[in-house]
Motif scaffolding. Structure first.
Motif, PDB file in Angstrom:
ATOM      1  N   TYR A 148       0.600  -0.930  -0.315  1.00 52.36           N
ATOM      2  CA  TYR A 148       0.136  -0.566  -0.075  1.00 52.36           C
ATOM      3  C   TYR A 148       0.178   1.014  -0.217  1.00 52.36           C
ATOM      4  O   TYR A 148       0.601   2.056  -0.960  1.00 52.36           O
ATOM      5  CB  TYR A 148      -0.438  -0.623   1.058  1.00 52.36           C
ATOM      6  N   SER A 149       1.896   1.263   0.618  1.00 56.31           N
ATOM      7  CA  SER A 149       2.628   2.437   0.952  1.00 56.31           C
ATOM      8  C   SER A 149       3.232   2.836  -0.185  1.00 56.31           C
ATOM      9  O   SER A 149       3.878   4.296  -0.759  1.00 56.31           O
ATOM     10  CB  SER A 149       3.363   2.424   2.387  1.00 56.31           C
ATOM     11  N   ARG A 199       2.706   5.993  -3.166  1.00 53.99           N
ATOM     12  CA  ARG A 199       4.385   6.365  -3.281  1.00 53.99           C
ATOM     13  C   ARG A 199       4.773   6.774  -4.668  1.00 53.99           C
ATOM     14  O   ARG A 199       5.335   7.426  -5.066  1.00 53.99           O
ATOM     15  CB  ARG A 199       5.038   6.560  -2.412  1.00 53.99           C
ATOM     16  N   LYS A 248      -4.627  -1.387   2.108  1.00 54.04           N
ATOM     17  CA  LYS A 248      -4.799  -1.084   3.208  1.00 54.04           C
ATOM     18  C   LYS A 248      -5.491  -1.581   4.616  1.00 54.04           C
ATOM     19  O   LYS A 248      -5.480  -1.946   5.592  1.00 54.04           O
ATOM     20  CB  LYS A 248      -5.161   0.616   3.517  1.00 54.04           C
ATOM     21  N   TRP A 282       4.031  -1.198   9.902  1.00 53.77           N
ATOM     22  CA  TRP A 282       3.171  -0.251   9.373  1.00 53.77           C
ATOM     23  C   TRP A 282       4.636   1.268   8.889  1.00 53.77           C
ATOM     24  O   TRP A 282       4.281   1.686   7.698  1.00 53.77           O
ATOM     25  CB  TRP A 282       2.368   0.953   9.912  1.00 53.77           C
ATOM     26  N   THR A 342       7.425   1.534   5.633  1.00 54.17           N
ATOM     27  CA  THR A 342       7.083   2.488   4.106  1.00 54.17           C
ATOM     28  C   THR A 342       5.768   3.251   4.491  1.00 54.17           C
ATOM     29  O   THR A 342       5.848   4.100   3.556  1.00 54.17           O
ATOM     30  CB  THR A 342       7.000   1.177   3.123  1.00 54.17           C
ATOM     31  N   GLY A 343       5.473   2.767   5.736  1.00 59.83           N
ATOM     32  CA  GLY A 343       4.218   4.267   5.913  1.00 59.83           C
ATOM     33  C   GLY A 343       5.004   5.287   6.463  1.00 59.83           C
ATOM     34  O   GLY A 343       5.131   5.381   7.205  1.00 59.83           O
ATOM     35  N   PRO A 374       8.817   7.112   6.893  1.00 59.71           N
ATOM     36  CA  PRO A 374       9.433   5.873   6.907  1.00 59.71           C
ATOM     37  C   PRO A 374      10.530   5.106   6.452  1.00 59.71           C
ATOM     38  O   PRO A 374      11.399   5.865   6.033  1.00 59.71           O
ATOM     39  CB  PRO A 374       8.845   5.704   5.646  1.00 59.71           C
TER      40      PRO A 374
END
Length: 310
Positions: free
Chosen positions: A81-82, A86, A110, A148, A151-152, A156
């Motif tokens: 997701y992240s 991006r 997510k 999380w 990369t979130g 990150p």
């Protein structure tokens, strides 16, 4: 809309050996710390005023495994997701990316991440209730946060070259020692050796994964440890992370568990990925070593865990 097969691929099942491995070592260390299998066979399983039984240890091992597996899968979906939102995964080699390819809505990916985090949380709470180790709730929350924010979030840590550090801590030290503590309420030198060893192998998997992605990560401004080290030193770091665990077996042997020497056999599946990485293979050619290194970690953990429990 993503198919079931694509969702399964997006879960990156090849990473799951890294979730199983610390539980195997932690459980082996737990059994070994209360006298090994022999103690259970002869009925002498009382240590420090506490009684232990194989069914009790097995139940806690299953719960610890569920926590570890769900955290790993949740982390994989969170990463999908992240990185997808991006744009980091727009050009990628490897398993399907659900978000970047548009196969699934970002919100759905997510939700999948937090679904697995939730399952891990429930299993963790049950384990805490059984073990009466309330302080571990804080550790569990930290593990979810680490999964999380890899990369979130706005900054990150996976984009700052700290991925291997957190993998070492949470999929090595925390997962292994947490498993042992939840089962017998204590730690041992052998448990620590196993935790450092499996943390090293887990970091090796991430290192070779990031080695493969150096060109695209540089373009996406994702500064992983492999990017910081550069290709040559990243390859040396990978080899070191794979080989250090075998040296650590000496500590477990000195701690009274000579049977852990069995884990030397895990060098067999480690040889091909080592040769592939050290001879300079790039791009898609580094995909097999990622899988092979994960399987090496699983083989090492199974053999070391068995050696500790004997």
């Amino acid at each position: 809309m993503a198919t079931a097969a694509q969702w399964i691929s997006g879960a990156r099942l090849r990473t799951l050996p890294l979730a199983v491995a610390p539980v195997l070592i932690g459980t082996g260390a737990a059994i070994g710390s209360v006298g090994g299998f022999t103690s259970f066979i002869i009925g002498d399983y009382t240590r420090n005023g506490h009684d232990f039984s194989l069914p009790q240890i097995f139940l806690r091992a299953v719960l610890a495994l569920l926590v570890s597996l769900c955290l790993q899968i949740g982390s994989n979906f969170a990463n999908d997701y992240s990185d997808g939102v991006r744009g980091t995964d727009d050009v990628r080699v490897g398993p399907v990316r659900l978000t970047a390819t548009g196969l699934a809505e970002p919100s759905a990916v997510k939700r999948a991440a937090f679904l697995f985090f939730g399952i891990a949380g429930v299993a963790g709470i049950v384990l805490v209730l059984i073990a009466q180790a309330w302080w571990f709730l804080i550790v569990g929350a930290a593990a979810v946060a680490a999964a999380w924010f890899y990369t979130g979030g706005k900054k990150p840590y996976g984009y700052m070259g700290l991925g291997e550090v957190f993998v070492f801590v949470f999929f090595g030290l925390v997962a292994t020692l947490g498993t042992m503590w939840m089962q017998v309420g204590g730690l041992s030198l052998s448990g620590w050796a196993g935790a450092v060893a499996i943390g090293s192998l887990a970091s090796a998997v991430l290192m070779v994964n990031n080695l493969r992605d150096i060109p695209t990560d540089i373009e996406a401004d994702k500064i992983t440890l492999a990017v910081r080290l550069g290709e040559h030193r990243a390859r040396i770091a990978y080899a070191s992370l794979v080989l250090v665990p075998f040296a650590l077996l000496v500590l477990a042997i000195l701690d009274g568990h000579p049977a852990v020497a069995l884990a030397i056999l895990a060098l067999v599946p480690a040889l091909n990925p080592l040769k592939t990485v050290l001879r300079g293979t790039t791009g898609p050619g580094l995909i097999p070593p990622i899988k092979s290194t994960g399987l090496t970690a699983l083989a090492f953990a199974a053999l070391m865990g068995l050696g500790l429990a004997l």
